[in-house]
Design a protein around this motif. Structure first.
Motif, PDB file in Angstrom:
ATOM      1  N   ILE A  51       0.739  -1.200  -0.019  1.00  0.00           N
ATOM      2  CA  ILE A  51      -0.195  -0.255   0.294  1.00  0.00           C
ATOM      3  C   ILE A  51       1.207   1.001   0.070  1.00  0.00           C
ATOM      4  O   ILE A  51       0.124   2.115   0.788  1.00  0.00           O
ATOM      5  CB  ILE A  51      -0.912  -0.073   0.905  1.00  0.00           C
ATOM      6  N   ASP A 149       1.293   9.059   6.969  1.00  0.00           N
ATOM      7  CA  ASP A 149       0.663   7.884   6.425  1.00  0.00           C
ATOM      8  C   ASP A 149       0.737   6.669   7.233  1.00  0.00           C
ATOM      9  O   ASP A 149       1.591   5.418   6.608  1.00  0.00           O
ATOM     10  CB  ASP A 149       1.799   7.841   5.008  1.00  0.00           C
ATOM     11  N   LYS A 152      -5.240   5.589  10.381  1.00  0.00           N
ATOM     12  CA  LYS A 152      -6.109   6.347  10.127  1.00  0.00           C
ATOM     13  C   LYS A 152      -6.649   7.647  11.673  1.00  0.00           C
ATOM     14  O   LYS A 152      -7.213   8.927  11.488  1.00  0.00           O
ATOM     15  CB  LYS A 152      -7.352   6.032   8.811  1.00  0.00           C
ATOM     16  N   ASP A 175      -1.284  10.693   3.371  1.00  0.00           N
ATOM     17  CA  ASP A 175      -1.480  10.140   2.271  1.00  0.00           C
ATOM     18  C   ASP A 175      -3.233   9.958   2.865  1.00  0.00           C
ATOM     19  O   ASP A 175      -3.939   9.527   4.028  1.00  0.00           O
ATOM     20  CB  ASP A 175      -1.073   8.876   2.335  1.00  0.00           C
ATOM     21  N   ASN A 176      -3.772   9.459   1.506  1.00  0.00           N
ATOM     22  CA  ASN A 176      -5.777   8.234   1.752  1.00  0.00           C
ATOM     23  C   ASN A 176      -6.521   9.635   2.089  1.00  0.00           C
ATOM     24  O   ASN A 176      -7.138   8.552   3.066  1.00  0.00           O
ATOM     25  CB  ASN A 176      -4.786   7.268   3.045  1.00  0.00           C
ATOM     26  N   ARG A 179     -10.335   8.081  -0.414  1.00  0.00           N
ATOM     27  CA  ARG A 179     -10.736   6.671   0.058  1.00  0.00           C
ATOM     28  C   ARG A 179     -12.072   6.695  -1.105  1.00  0.00           C
ATOM     29  O   ARG A 179     -12.819   6.133   0.147  1.00  0.00           O
ATOM     30  CB  ARG A 179     -11.106   6.845   1.949  1.00  0.00           C
TER      31      ARG A 179
HETATM   32  C1  DHB Z   1      -4.332   1.225   3.980  1.00  0.00           C
HETATM   33  C2  DHB Z   1      -3.429   2.079   4.332  1.00  0.00           C
HETATM   34  C3  DHB Z   1      -2.418   3.399   3.986  1.00  0.00           C
HETATM   35  O1  DHB Z   1      -1.670   3.722   4.128  1.00  0.00           O
HETATM   36  C4  DHB Z   1      -2.988   3.266   2.130  1.00  0.00           C
HETATM   37  O2  DHB Z   1      -1.886   4.117   1.817  1.00  0.00           O
HETATM   38  C5  DHB Z   1      -4.012   2.227   1.647  1.00  0.00           C
HETATM   39  C6  DHB Z   1      -4.733   1.702   2.418  1.00  0.00           C
HETATM   40  C7  DHB Z   1      -5.414   0.384   4.934  1.00  0.00           C
HETATM   41  O3  DHB Z   1      -4.634   0.724   5.636  1.00  0.00           O
HETATM   42  O4  DHB Z   1      -5.973  -0.160   3.937  1.00  0.00           O
END
Ligand code: DHB
Ligand code: MG
Length: 230
Positions: A51, A149, A152, A175-176, A179
């Motif tokens: 990822i 990153d 979350k 990042d992310n 979603r």
């Molecule tokens: C996830 C975490 C990330 O940092 C990413 O870039 C993609 C997916 C995850 O935890 O699913």
């Protein structure tokens, strides 16, 4: 039936075009060398999830590092060290990257990949929960660039720490933050609750000029980018 097929072909054509553009940009502006390729194969061999950021995202981090004249970079969440290599290579001589990683096993992979990529001299991998490590970074601050990153749910707290540990002109990237558009809907779990609250704060904080940029290969996820104004 014919219509469905035509639409499918259209979609496939769009995806092919997007991939060609992605490969064209990456090939011209963000080619991977042996050090980066090794980081990917080592991470895969160690069973880490695949990822990591894309080469184009890695290059964007370098461009942003140049924009804020970065000599000191903080990364929250090292994973396999792939993004860390891009970041470390953006540093001038004497520059420093500190990257925080919760897993000692992953940290060992990261140190090894940093060594092979030739960036060990300017990098430091600190092992532990980011929320435990961040309060001890005061003497290393201010950081010119912070890249978030990691897990979350604490993204809002990571933003708070990033603001505490930066200076006017610093750049914060996370990042992310898209979603697949779930970032714009009421959150259904603690992962999305973290991302949604992070976006709310980074969008509305008067100290920041910020934007979300959809930039993964199928346009479903991407970076939040914020410049600290004051
Ligand atoms: C996830 C975490 C990330 O940092 C990413 O870039 C993609 C997916 C995850 O935890 O699913
Ligand atoms: Mg990520």
């Amino acid at each position: 039936m014919t219509n469905d097929n035509a639409e499918l072909t259209n979609l496939q054509q769009q995806q092919r075009t997007r991939r060609q553009i992605e490969e064209g940009i990456a090939g011209a502006f963000a080619p991977e060398d042996e050090g980066l390729r090794n980081a990917l194969t080592s991470a895969r061999a160690a069973g880490l999830p695949e990822i990591q950021i894309s080469p184009i995202q890695g290059k964007l981090l370098q461009v942003l590092a140049a924009a804020c004249n970065a000599r000191s970079i903080l990364e929250i969440g090292a994973l396999g060290g792939y993004s860390g290599i891009w970041l470390a290579r953006a540093l001038p001589a004497g520059g420093r990257l500190i990257t925080l990683e919760i897993s000692p096993e992953h940290a060992a992979v990261v140190r090894n990949s940093f060594e092979k990529a030739g960036v060990s001299d300017r990098t430091e991998v600190r092992v532990g929960r980011a929320l435990d490590l961040l309060p001890h970074l005061g003497s290393d601050a201010p950081f010119d660039l912070v890249f978030i990153d990691a897990d979350k749910p604490p993204y809002p707290q990571y933003l708070e720490w990033a603001l505490r540990l930066t200076r006017p002109g610093s750049i914060i990237v996370a990042d992310n933050c898209i979603r697949s558009g779930k970032a714009f809907l009421p959150p259904q779990d603690d992962v999305m609750a973290g991302v949604v609250e992070f976006n709310r704060r980074i969008a509305s904080d008067p100290r920041l000029a910020s934007l979300l940029l959809a930039m993964d290969e199928d346009y479903t996820d991407g970076f939040a980018i914020a410049v600290v104004k004051y």
